[in-house]
Write a protein that holds these residues in place. Sequence first.
Motif, PDB file in Angstrom:
ATOM      1  N   THR A  25      -6.452  10.612 -15.382  1.00 30.33           N
ATOM      2  CA  THR A  25      -6.438   9.158 -15.551  1.00 30.33           C
ATOM      3  C   THR A  25      -6.911   8.420 -14.304  1.00 30.33           C
ATOM      4  O   THR A  25      -7.721   7.495 -14.415  1.00 30.33           O
ATOM      5  N   LYS A  71     -10.595   8.656 -14.244  1.00 27.02           N
ATOM      6  CA  LYS A  71     -11.232   7.826 -15.261  1.00 27.02           C
ATOM      7  C   LYS A  71     -11.299   6.367 -14.825  1.00 27.02           C
ATOM      8  O   LYS A  71     -12.354   5.734 -14.923  1.00 27.02           O
ATOM      9  N   TYR A  72     -10.180   5.826 -14.383  1.00 27.61           N
ATOM     10  CA  TYR A  72     -10.132   4.394 -14.078  1.00 27.61           C
ATOM     11  C   TYR A  72     -10.490   4.068 -12.627  1.00 27.61           C
ATOM     12  O   TYR A  72     -11.010   2.993 -12.353  1.00 27.61           O
ATOM     13  N   PRO A 105     -14.800   9.548 -16.974  1.00 28.63           N
ATOM     14  CA  PRO A 105     -13.897   9.926 -18.065  1.00 28.63           C
ATOM     15  C   PRO A 105     -14.049  11.363 -18.559  1.00 28.63           C
ATOM     16  O   PRO A 105     -13.408  11.747 -19.534  1.00 28.63           O
ATOM     17  N   LYS A 124     -11.519  13.592 -21.243  1.00 26.27           N
ATOM     18  CA  LYS A 124     -12.020  14.127 -22.516  1.00 26.27           C
ATOM     19  C   LYS A 124     -11.776  15.627 -22.639  1.00 26.27           C
ATOM     20  O   LYS A 124     -11.651  16.144 -23.742  1.00 26.27           O
TER      21      LYS A 124
END
Length: 53
Positions: free
Chosen positions: A16, A19-20, A25, A29
Amino acid sequence: MILEGVSLLTLVFIATPLKYGFNNPVFVKMISPIHGSLFLLFLFNTLRTKLET
């Protein structure tokens, strides 16, 4: 189930933020389906254990 816990920690604390924080991302996945599968196995195992007792 230790593997499910490790997959959750990996998802929350590694995938996470990647991703952010870094707009990447790909790791989410990859880990999300593994975590989901392990969580379902954990639930089925818990229910099976409850029904056996």
